[in-house]
Design an enzyme around this catalytic site. Sequence first.
Site, PDB file in Angstrom:
ATOM      1  N   TYR A 192       0.840  -1.193   0.000  1.00  0.00           N
ATOM      2  CA  TYR A 192       0.000   0.000   0.000  1.00  0.00           C
ATOM      3  C   TYR A 192       0.887   1.259   0.000  1.00  0.00           C
ATOM      4  O   TYR A 192       1.908   1.297   0.705  1.00  0.00           O
ATOM      5  CB  TYR A 192      -0.897  -0.044   1.232  1.00  0.00           C
ATOM      6  CG  TYR A 192      -1.787   1.146   1.376  1.00  0.00           C
ATOM      7  CD1 TYR A 192      -2.851   1.358   0.506  1.00  0.00           C
ATOM      8  CD2 TYR A 192      -1.573   2.076   2.388  1.00  0.00           C
ATOM      9  CE1 TYR A 192      -3.670   2.458   0.639  1.00  0.00           C
ATOM     10  CE2 TYR A 192      -2.391   3.181   2.533  1.00  0.00           C
ATOM     11  CZ  TYR A 192      -3.435   3.370   1.649  1.00  0.00           C
ATOM     12  OH  TYR A 192      -4.245   4.459   1.780  1.00  0.00           O
ATOM     13  N   ASP A 218      -0.153  -7.881   5.453  1.00  0.00           N
ATOM     14  CA  ASP A 218      -1.309  -6.999   5.277  1.00  0.00           C
ATOM     15  C   ASP A 218      -2.344  -7.799   4.497  1.00  0.00           C
ATOM     16  O   ASP A 218      -2.166  -8.097   3.316  1.00  0.00           O
ATOM     17  CB  ASP A 218      -0.884  -5.727   4.517  1.00  0.00           C
ATOM     18  CG  ASP A 218      -2.009  -4.705   4.429  1.00  0.00           C
ATOM     19  OD1 ASP A 218      -3.188  -5.123   4.377  1.00  0.00           O
ATOM     20  OD2 ASP A 218      -1.725  -3.498   4.370  1.00  0.00           O
ATOM     21  N   LYS A 269     -11.709  -0.860   4.700  1.00  0.00           N
ATOM     22  CA  LYS A 269     -12.021  -1.487   3.402  1.00  0.00           C
ATOM     23  C   LYS A 269     -13.108  -2.555   3.582  1.00  0.00           C
ATOM     24  O   LYS A 269     -14.185  -2.232   4.024  1.00  0.00           O
ATOM     25  CB  LYS A 269     -10.737  -2.033   2.794  1.00  0.00           C
ATOM     26  CG  LYS A 269      -9.546  -1.061   2.865  1.00  0.00           C
ATOM     27  CD  LYS A 269      -9.769   0.197   2.038  1.00  0.00           C
ATOM     28  CE  LYS A 269      -8.770   1.312   2.351  1.00  0.00           C
ATOM     29  NZ  LYS A 269      -7.357   0.941   2.278  1.00  0.00           N
TER      30      LYS A 269
HETATM   31  C1  LIG Z   1      -6.100   1.458   2.792  1.00  0.00           C
HETATM   32  C2  LIG Z   1      -5.015   0.512   3.084  1.00  0.00           C
HETATM   33  C3  LIG Z   1      -4.148   0.712   4.164  1.00  0.00           C
HETATM   34  C4  LIG Z   1      -4.237   1.932   5.052  1.00  0.00           C
HETATM   35  O1  LIG Z   1      -5.404   1.946   5.788  1.00  0.00           O
HETATM   36  P1  LIG Z   1      -6.162   3.297   6.273  1.00  0.00           P
HETATM   37  O2  LIG Z   1      -7.358   2.771   6.981  1.00  0.00           O
HETATM   38  O3  LIG Z   1      -6.459   4.109   5.050  1.00  0.00           O
HETATM   39  O4  LIG Z   1      -5.217   4.008   7.174  1.00  0.00           O
HETATM   40  C5  LIG Z   1      -3.181  -0.250   4.410  1.00  0.00           C
HETATM   41  N1  LIG Z   1      -3.049  -1.330   3.615  1.00  0.00           N
HETATM   42  C6  LIG Z   1      -3.860  -1.550   2.559  1.00  0.00           C
HETATM   43  C7  LIG Z   1      -3.678  -2.760   1.708  1.00  0.00           C
HETATM   44  C8  LIG Z   1      -4.871  -0.627   2.252  1.00  0.00           C
HETATM   45  O5  LIG Z   1      -5.661  -0.836   1.193  1.00  0.00           O
END
Ligand SMILES: *Cc1c(COP(=O)(O)O)cnc(C)c1O
Length: 387
Positions: free
Chosen positions: A122, A187, A212
């Site tokens: 990300y 992640d 998300k």
């Molecule tokens: C959006 C996202 C993040 C960061 O998260 P936030 O809630 O925007 O701080 C980290 N990793 C991935 C894969 C993401 O899509």
Amino acid sequence: MTQPHSPASFATRAVHAGRDDLTELGVHVAPIDLSTTYPAADSAAEAMRMDEFAAGAQPAGSPIYARLHNPTVARFESALAELENAEASVAFASGMAAMTACLLAASQGNQKTHVVAVRPVYGGTDLLLNSGLLGTNVTWVDADKVAAAIQPDTGLVIVETPANPTLTELDLAQVAHACGDVPLLVDNTVATPVLQRPLEHGASIVLHSATKSLGGYGDVVGGIVACSETFARGLRSVRIATGGILHPLAGYMLLRGLATLPIRVRHASENAHELALRLQADERVAHVYYPGLNADRPGTNQMSGGGSLVSFETVDDAKDVVLGVNLITPAVSLGSVDTLIQHPASLTHHVVNSDDRAACGISDKLLRLSVGLEDVDDLWADLDQAL
Ligand SMILES: *Cc1c(COP(=O)(O)O)cnc(C)c1O
């Protein structure tokens, strides 16, 4: 003879986890506790409990103060831990607050300030690691070079699979093996625990941007980390010290989102797979990236579905497609009930240095589609006219 109690299936746990005590409480949905402070008359006893909170434990009784503990957020935490098959989980104000806490918890007090990471990740994670803002320094490597990059002061290995936005997959068991004693953080925002549970493949820490798919409706920001109780204590200490707590209303909405997570993710994944096939057959599209679309993939059986993201390169200017969509919303973020499209080189991965971006496959022709729950033919009609 009574049958041994069998663990409930994933879908059942998604609906019931974090809610075991509701009947006993005489309510049907989780209560929302908005208290910022709690009555605490026995000062001597509370002083001891303050110490326990500061050390990352969760002593029974009064939460004392909202930055130390919140019962509504704790429900979301126990539910997500259950879905990721983890001992514990710790929620944060956002995915980046969660990543920050992981970097601090892994490096504090042990001089292990070195991080090994595999691109792409990300954009915000890339920026945080590259900036060294938290006193860490990063070595970027290809997935097969992780073992060679590990140093005595390496405190964490960070990967994303499928990686955002190229959807490159890694074999987690292989990477976990290469990490040796160094904790592997995955992640898992893109796959969600519905399709992939990294702890079952040797990872020790799973991070989600709960903003998300966990939230799922595009109306709540949060982050969460699933891990061992030992690492969770370090995370809670960091959270108390730095204050990146999840709001109880967000905790409530995220717990509610988990109930529909399996059906949302599976349906979006079917839609995304169908769109990936149609895009792949289209001459206006140069290349399609979708997990499992091309037979040869690492970590077979690691994911039970391709997920809701499809990325593709256009023959003509990709930015024109973003301008041309009607039903689909041109926007960043992912994992919502509605379909979004964005140009990673301009938006989510704009903060990544352009050479690094190109080297990990994020070309200027790449578009990322986050597929929602609309009718797939309506989505295709919109993409078709935009192309
Ligand atoms: C959006 C996202 C993040 C960061 O998260 P936030 O809630 O925007 O701080 C980290 N990793 C991935 C894969 C993401 O899509």
